[in-house]
Design a protein around this motif. Structure first.
Motif, mmCIF file in Angstrom:
data_model
loop_
_atom_site.group_PDB
_atom_site.id
_atom_site.type_symbol
_atom_site.label_atom_id
_atom_site.label_comp_id
_atom_site.label_asym_id
_atom_site.label_seq_id
_atom_site.Cartn_x
_atom_site.Cartn_y
_atom_site.Cartn_z
ATOM 1 N N LEU A 1 0.848 -1.191 0.000
ATOM 2 C CA LEU A 1 0.000 0.000 0.000
ATOM 3 C C LEU A 1 0.883 1.239 0.000
ATOM 4 N N THR A 2 0.537 2.222 -0.832
ATOM 5 C CA THR A 2 1.230 3.505 -0.830
ATOM 6 C C THR A 2 0.273 4.583 -1.318
ATOM 7 N N ALA A 3 0.745 5.807 -1.388
ATOM 8 C CA ALA A 3 -0.097 6.905 -1.879
ATOM 9 C C ALA A 3 -0.245 6.812 -3.397
ATOM 10 N N GLY A 4 -1.406 7.201 -3.891
ATOM 11 C CA GLY A 4 -1.634 7.210 -5.325
ATOM 12 C C GLY A 4 -0.655 8.110 -6.048
ATOM 13 N N HIS A 5 -0.290 9.246 -5.427
ATOM 14 C CA HIS A 5 0.606 10.182 -6.119
ATOM 15 C C HIS A 5 2.028 9.658 -6.235
ATOM 16 N N SER B 1 -6.628 4.375 -7.128
ATOM 17 C CA SER B 1 -8.084 4.486 -7.086
ATOM 18 C C SER B 1 -8.589 5.222 -8.329
ATOM 19 N N ASP B 2 -9.807 4.931 -8.726
ATOM 20 C CA ASP B 2 -10.383 5.555 -9.920
ATOM 21 C C ASP B 2 -10.377 7.071 -9.822
ATOM 22 N N ASP B 3 -10.747 7.598 -8.652
ATOM 23 C CA ASP B 3 -10.815 9.048 -8.491
ATOM 24 C C ASP B 3 -9.439 9.702 -8.518
ATOM 25 N N TRP B 4 -8.421 8.971 -8.089
ATOM 26 C CA TRP B 4 -7.080 9.531 -8.215
ATOM 27 C C TRP B 4 -6.632 9.479 -9.670
ATOM 28 N N ALA B 5 -6.894 8.368 -10.342
ATOM 29 C CA ALA B 5 -6.483 8.209 -11.745
ATOM 30 C C ALA B 5 -7.112 9.284 -12.635
ATOM 31 N N LYS B 6 -8.372 9.591 -12.407
ATOM 32 C CA LYS B 6 -9.090 10.533 -13.268
ATOM 33 C C LYS B 6 -8.880 11.995 -12.876
ATOM 34 N N ASN B 7 -8.909 12.269 -11.574
ATOM 35 C CA ASN B 7 -8.940 13.663 -11.114
ATOM 36 C C ASN B 7 -7.830 14.040 -10.134
ATOM 37 N N GLU B 8 -7.004 13.069 -9.747
ATOM 38 C CA GLU B 8 -5.997 13.280 -8.707
ATOM 39 C C GLU B 8 -6.629 13.949 -7.481
ATOM 40 N N ASN B 9 -7.745 13.369 -7.061
ATOM 41 C CA ASN B 9 -8.517 13.845 -5.912
ATOM 42 C C ASN B 9 -7.857 13.350 -4.625
ATOM 43 N N PRO B 10 -7.389 14.248 -3.740
ATOM 44 C CA PRO B 10 -6.687 13.825 -2.524
ATOM 45 C C PRO B 10 -7.531 12.972 -1.575
ATOM 46 N N ASN B 11 -8.854 13.031 -1.717
ATOM 47 C CA ASN B 11 -9.692 12.163 -0.891
ATOM 48 C C ASN B 11 -9.449 10.684 -1.185
ATOM 49 N N PHE B 12 -8.876 10.400 -2.356
ATOM 50 C CA PHE B 12 -8.686 9.012 -2.790
ATOM 51 C C PHE B 12 -7.248 8.772 -3.250
ATOM 52 N N ASP B 13 -6.312 9.391 -2.561
ATOM 53 C CA ASP B 13 -4.895 9.304 -2.917
ATOM 54 C C ASP B 13 -4.305 7.980 -2.420
#
Length: 198
Positions: free
Chosen positions: A25-29, A64-76
């Protein structure tokens, strides 16, 4: 990891329980920031240039899908499947793994771990913080949680544990280090592990 044509990047990460015993597990960014990362590897127990358990290279990873599409920190959030570079041993066999939980009560006491590498840190040893987490009130639309902690760049992706036992070193993964605000040093934030992350 490497990112585009830039220099080698470094984040924190952790082994989490999975059916095949090969999940990090790590951060999406750490895995996607505009471009996807390359040459991703995990070095558990790293200390001052030493890799006591070897190096586990990524065979695949996803964010996560929301990170892939929008780089949304809620889903990093990102997960990496790995294999040992030299021996046919799974990550869980080599170092164990921590449980992971979702949809837990907010505002609990947690421990965070990481390898901060900026300011007073070098990135060569594991550091930690602990305390009661709290909602991000600076940007109300964020669903993330904060923790009082001075860790810096490099700690991104490091796990946050519920019910951490200092004697056994075990806990339940329930967030990770994602971001901080420049004008509010001393606090770092991580995504709430809800249904999207699950």
């Amino acid at each position: 990891f490497t990112h585009g044509n830039g220099p080698v990047g470094r984040c924190s990460a952790s082994s989490v329980a999975s059916e095949m015993g090969d999940l990090v597990l790590t951060a999406g960014h750490c895995l996607k920031l505009g471009l996807y990362s390359k040459n991703v590897a995990f070095v558990p127990g790293y200390y001052d240039g030493f890799a006591p358990y070897g190096q586990f290279v990524a065979t695949s990873f996803s964010v996560s899908d929301d990170w892939a599409k929008n780089e949304n920190p809620n889903f990093d959030v990102g997960f990496v499947k790995v294999r040992e570079a030299k021996e046919p041993k799974t990550l869980a066999q080599a170092v164990g793994s921590q449980g992971i939980a979702f949809n837990q009560e907010r505002g609990q006491f947690m421990y965070s771990f990481g390898y901060p590498s900026a300011a007073q840190y070098t990135g060569n040893e594991l550091d930690y913080c602990s305390g009661k987490v709290f909602n991000d009130t600076i940007v109300p639309e964020k669903t993330t949680q904060g923790m009082s902690c001075n860790m810096t760049f490099g700690a991104s992706g490091g796990p946050w544990y519920l019910n951490f036992n200092e004697e056994t070193g075990t806990g339940i993964t329930n967030s990770l280090t994602s971001y901080g605000y420049r004008d509010y040093s001393g606090t770092m934030y991580g995504p709430y592990f809800g249904e999207e992350i699950k």
